[in-house]
Design a protein around this motif. Structure first.
Motif, PDB file in Angstrom:
ATOM      1  N   LYS A 250       0.890  -1.348   0.094  1.00  0.00           N
ATOM      2  CA  LYS A 250      -0.100  -0.023  -0.041  1.00  0.00           C
ATOM      3  C   LYS A 250       0.976   1.175  -0.020  1.00  0.00           C
ATOM      4  N   PHE A 251       2.033   1.213   0.803  1.00  0.00           N
ATOM      5  CA  PHE A 251       2.934   2.530   0.616  1.00  0.00           C
ATOM      6  C   PHE A 251       3.497   2.644  -0.525  1.00  0.00           C
ATOM      7  N   ASP A 252       3.908   1.685  -1.214  1.00  0.00           N
ATOM      8  CA  ASP A 252       4.702   1.831  -2.503  1.00  0.00           C
ATOM      9  C   ASP A 252       3.593   2.088  -3.654  1.00  0.00           C
ATOM     10  N   GLU A 253       2.455   1.822  -3.486  1.00  0.00           N
ATOM     11  CA  GLU A 253       1.199   2.137  -4.321  1.00  0.00           C
ATOM     12  C   GLU A 253       1.297   3.620  -4.292  1.00  0.00           C
ATOM     13  N   ALA A 254       0.999   4.034  -2.912  1.00  0.00           N
ATOM     14  CA  ALA A 254       0.841   5.374  -2.682  1.00  0.00           C
ATOM     15  C   ALA A 254       1.918   6.198  -3.046  1.00  0.00           C
ATOM     16  N   VAL A 255       3.244   5.793  -3.041  1.00  0.00           N
ATOM     17  CA  VAL A 255       4.366   6.659  -3.601  1.00  0.00           C
ATOM     18  C   VAL A 255       4.250   6.795  -4.918  1.00  0.00           C
ATOM     19  N   LEU A 256       3.764   5.795  -5.619  1.00  0.00           N
ATOM     20  CA  LEU A 256       3.753   6.060  -7.202  1.00  0.00           C
ATOM     21  C   LEU A 256       2.816   6.791  -7.546  1.00  0.00           C
ATOM     22  N   GLY A 257       1.700   7.195  -6.756  1.00  0.00           N
ATOM     23  CA  GLY A 257       0.632   8.263  -7.233  1.00  0.00           C
ATOM     24  C   GLY A 257       1.190   9.626  -6.599  1.00  0.00           C
ATOM     25  N   VAL A 258       2.223   9.911  -5.858  1.00  0.00           N
ATOM     26  CA  VAL A 258       2.476  11.151  -5.588  1.00  0.00           C
ATOM     27  C   VAL A 258       3.081  11.772  -6.775  1.00  0.00           C
ATOM     28  N   PRO A 259       2.516  12.981  -7.044  1.00  0.00           N
ATOM     29  CA  PRO A 259       2.847  13.790  -8.239  1.00  0.00           C
ATOM     30  C   PRO A 259       4.088  14.049  -8.651  1.00  0.00           C
ATOM     31  N   VAL A 260       5.072  14.309  -7.671  1.00  0.00           N
ATOM     32  CA  VAL A 260       6.386  14.679  -8.246  1.00  0.00           C
ATOM     33  C   VAL A 260       7.306  13.335  -7.833  1.00  0.00           C
ATOM     34  N   LEU A 261       7.087  12.733  -6.849  1.00  0.00           N
ATOM     35  CA  LEU A 261       7.877  11.741  -6.394  1.00  0.00           C
ATOM     36  C   LEU A 261       7.488  10.300  -7.067  1.00  0.00           C
ATOM     37  N   GLY A 262       6.426   9.936  -7.590  1.00  0.00           N
ATOM     38  CA  GLY A 262       6.045   9.052  -7.948  1.00  0.00           C
ATOM     39  C   GLY A 262       6.702   8.571  -9.503  1.00  0.00           C
ATOM     40  N   PRO A 263       6.755   9.819 -10.421  1.00  0.00           N
ATOM     41  CA  PRO A 263       7.524   9.430 -11.529  1.00  0.00           C
ATOM     42  C   PRO A 263       8.650   9.311 -11.377  1.00  0.00           C
ATOM     43  N   VAL A 265      10.406   7.743  -9.018  1.00  0.00           N
ATOM     44  CA  VAL A 265      10.506   6.485  -8.309  1.00  0.00           C
ATOM     45  C   VAL A 265      10.398   5.385  -9.611  1.00  0.00           C
ATOM     46  N   ARG A 266       9.350   5.671 -10.304  1.00  0.00           N
ATOM     47  CA  ARG A 266       9.124   4.923 -11.490  1.00  0.00           C
ATOM     48  C   ARG A 266      10.355   4.874 -12.702  1.00  0.00           C
ATOM     49  N   ALA A 267      10.758   6.068 -12.758  1.00  0.00           N
ATOM     50  CA  ALA A 267      12.003   6.128 -13.630  1.00  0.00           C
ATOM     51  C   ALA A 267      13.202   5.352 -13.111  1.00  0.00           C
ATOM     52  N   VAL A 268      13.518   5.521 -11.751  1.00  0.00           N
ATOM     53  CA  VAL A 268      14.621   4.706 -11.228  1.00  0.00           C
ATOM     54  C   VAL A 268      14.566   3.197 -11.679  1.00  0.00           C
ATOM     55  N   ASN A 269      13.314   2.773 -11.208  1.00  0.00           N
ATOM     56  CA  ASN A 269      13.065   1.166 -10.919  1.00  0.00           C
ATOM     57  C   ASN A 269      12.987   0.902 -12.594  1.00  0.00           C
ATOM     58  N   THR A 270      12.477   1.659 -13.591  1.00  0.00           N
ATOM     59  CA  THR A 270      12.535   1.184 -14.930  1.00  0.00           C
ATOM     60  C   THR A 270      13.886   1.314 -15.489  1.00  0.00           C
ATOM     61  N   ALA A 271      14.475   2.042 -15.299  1.00  0.00           N
ATOM     62  CA  ALA A 271      16.013   2.268 -15.667  1.00  0.00           C
ATOM     63  C   ALA A 271      16.874   0.834 -15.275  1.00  0.00           C
ATOM     64  N   ARG A 272      16.573   0.384 -13.814  1.00  0.00           N
ATOM     65  CA  ARG A 272      17.235  -0.731 -13.552  1.00  0.00           C
ATOM     66  C   ARG A 272      16.669  -1.989 -13.892  1.00  0.00           C
ATOM     67  N   THR A 301       7.651  -2.506  -4.306  1.00  0.00           N
ATOM     68  CA  THR A 301       6.622  -3.494  -4.364  1.00  0.00           C
ATOM     69  C   THR A 301       5.603  -3.824  -5.315  1.00  0.00           C
ATOM     70  N   ALA A 302       4.965  -2.632  -5.774  1.00  0.00           N
ATOM     71  CA  ALA A 302       3.945  -2.555  -6.543  1.00  0.00           C
ATOM     72  C   ALA A 302       4.485  -2.806  -7.782  1.00  0.00           C
ATOM     73  N   LEU A 303       5.606  -2.284  -8.304  1.00  0.00           N
ATOM     74  CA  LEU A 303       6.157  -2.658  -9.704  1.00  0.00           C
ATOM     75  C   LEU A 303       6.476  -4.061  -9.831  1.00  0.00           C
ATOM     76  N   ARG A 304       7.073  -4.743  -8.541  1.00  0.00           N
ATOM     77  CA  ARG A 304       7.381  -5.955  -8.411  1.00  0.00           C
ATOM     78  C   ARG A 304       6.332  -6.869  -8.954  1.00  0.00           C
ATOM     79  N   LEU A 305       5.048  -6.452  -8.118  1.00  0.00           N
ATOM     80  CA  LEU A 305       3.772  -7.329  -8.354  1.00  0.00           C
ATOM     81  C   LEU A 305       3.351  -7.100  -9.903  1.00  0.00           C
ATOM     82  N   ALA A 306       3.482  -6.050 -10.433  1.00  0.00           N
ATOM     83  CA  ALA A 306       3.254  -5.909 -11.586  1.00  0.00           C
ATOM     84  C   ALA A 306       4.006  -6.901 -12.563  1.00  0.00           C
TER      85      ALA A 306
END
Length: 404
Positions: A250-263, A265-272, A301-306
């Motif tokens: 739930k926390f990781d899903e909420a982080v991805l939804g934060v306007p500035v922080l979410g993108p 975090v998504r870019a960091v994990n996608t690059a990896r 965790t949300a990206l890992r589950l995806a």
């Protein structure tokens, strides 16, 4: 010969620890006695790894920088046509730190006894994760271990450089925040009481802002230690709650939804993710195994589950790009480049391009975040200091007006 870790008493009665090569534990003890030491404990290092012996929590493992250096040096030696055992022996001689020398010695001992390099590295999962081991195994299967290790070293160096840039970008805002908090606490606990104490013996009614500042100052002086303990306890409770899988999701899903922080975090994990998949697919690792290994490099965790859902869809026969697009959590640039790679048969090259694109995006977002945080911190700090100054100056101004 095997590598043994020993603990022995020197002639002066001091305890000495280290590692050495010997044919057996008995031979290692004899070597210690010939050196004038009395052996206390002698144990084979590789056997510890195979048995999964639990190490001390304070025992250090190879750092990311040391793993990158080991990978680069081993790739260079193998590309120079040295045999694997000879290359590892050369690295043992070049190693400056005892821990590095011990690890490479242990790996070389297993390799000379017939164990594949990937399996020997797998005994140290903290230093060599599943992605690393799978890549090395692919290099062994294709017969181009040196070339695969060189690509792996390039990817690890790029990841390390990105991590350093991101860390460096956030150092200044962190320092400014700490200094600002210390300055405000100092003003409230020392300056405000010293100045306002002048008005305590007068019958002057203090302004509301001054009364509030005095109350905050009194609270910090009396209960500041309790507030600090509460913050530490809250931080510990939050970290403990993150160990719960449901809360972490739930926390990781909420982080991805934060306007500035979410993108970001998504870019960091996608690059990896793209970098890992590029290495594994380019090395000949089957796509399902590559996806499983790359999934473990994700920190969200949300990206890992995806990604688990993506694996299942690919296993059912769907294209990787369509499986990623179905989740809706991965950037469109990644799915488009993956689709192009699948259509042209150059999936590894397109994944590498996606990794470079996301790495550039991470650097851009990090610079944008820090450039946004700096003025915000300065404004907040200035506003708080202004309120403190007004709380101190307003009674003085009222007294001057009464005198006039």
């Amino acid at each position: 010969m095997a590598v043994f870790r020993y603990e022995a008493l020197s002639a002066q009665g001091k305890t000495t620890k280290g590692s050495m090569e010997a044919d057996s534990a008995r031979a290692a003890r004899n070597q210690l006695r010939m050196q004038g030491m009395t052996p206390i404990a002698v144990e084979e290092v590789s056997r510890q790894a195979k048995q999964g012996k639990r190490r001390s929590a304070f025992e250090r493992e190879l750092s990311h920088r040391e793993v990158v250096l080991f990978t680069r040096q081993l790739a260079s030696l193998l590309q120079a046509r040295l045999a694997l055992a000879q290359a590892l022996a050369a690295l043992v001689e070049q190693a400056e730190k005892p821990l590095i020398r011990e690890r490479i010695n242990s790996i070389r001992s297993e390799v000379t006894s017939g164990t594949p390099l990937s399996q020997a590295l797998g005994h140290y999962p903290k230093a060599f994760p599943e992605m690393y081991v799978a890549t090395v195994a692919a290099g062994e299967n294709t017969g181009d271990l040196g070339g695969v290790l060189a690509k792996l070293a390039d990817a690890l160096e790029a990841r390390q450089a990105l991590q350093q840039k991101v860390s460096a970008a956030f150092i200044y805002p962190a320092i400014v925040t700490v200094v600002a908090v210390l300055v405000v606490v100092g003003l409230l606990t020392y300056v405000v009481p010293q100045v306002v104490s002048v008005f305590e013996n007068t019958n002057q009614a203090l302004p509301t802002l001054t009364v509030v500042m005095i109350a905050i100052s009194d609270f910090l002086r009396a209960w500041g230690w309790l507030l600090a303990l509460a913050l530490v306890a809250a931080s510990y409770a939050f970290r403990s709650a993150l160990q719960n899988k449901a809360f972490k999701l739930k926390f990781d899903e909420a982080v991805l939804g934060v306007p500035v922080l979410g993108p970001f975090v998504r870019a960091v994990n996608t690059a990896r993710l793209a970098s890992t998949l590029s290495i594994l697919v380019g090395s000949g690792v089957p796509i399902l195994k590559a996806l499983a290994a790359a999934n473990r490099t994700l920190g969200n965790t949300a990206l890992r589950l995806a990604m688990v859902d993506v694996q299942e869809r690919v296993k059912e026969g769907r294209a990787l790009s369509k499986a990623m697009g179905k989740s809706g959590l991965f950037p469109p640039v990644l799915t488009h480049l993956v689709a192009s790679g699948e259509a042209t048969g150059q999936l590894a090259a397109m994944l590498e391009r996606a990794s470079d694109s996301q790495r550039t995006e991470v650097e851009r977002k990090a610079m944008w975040l820090t450039s946004l945080m700096e003025p915000v911190l300065i404004l907040v700090m200035g506003l708080i200091v202004l309120l403190i100054v007004l709380a101190v100056m307003m009674p003085i101004i009222e007294v001057n007006q009464l005198i006039q």
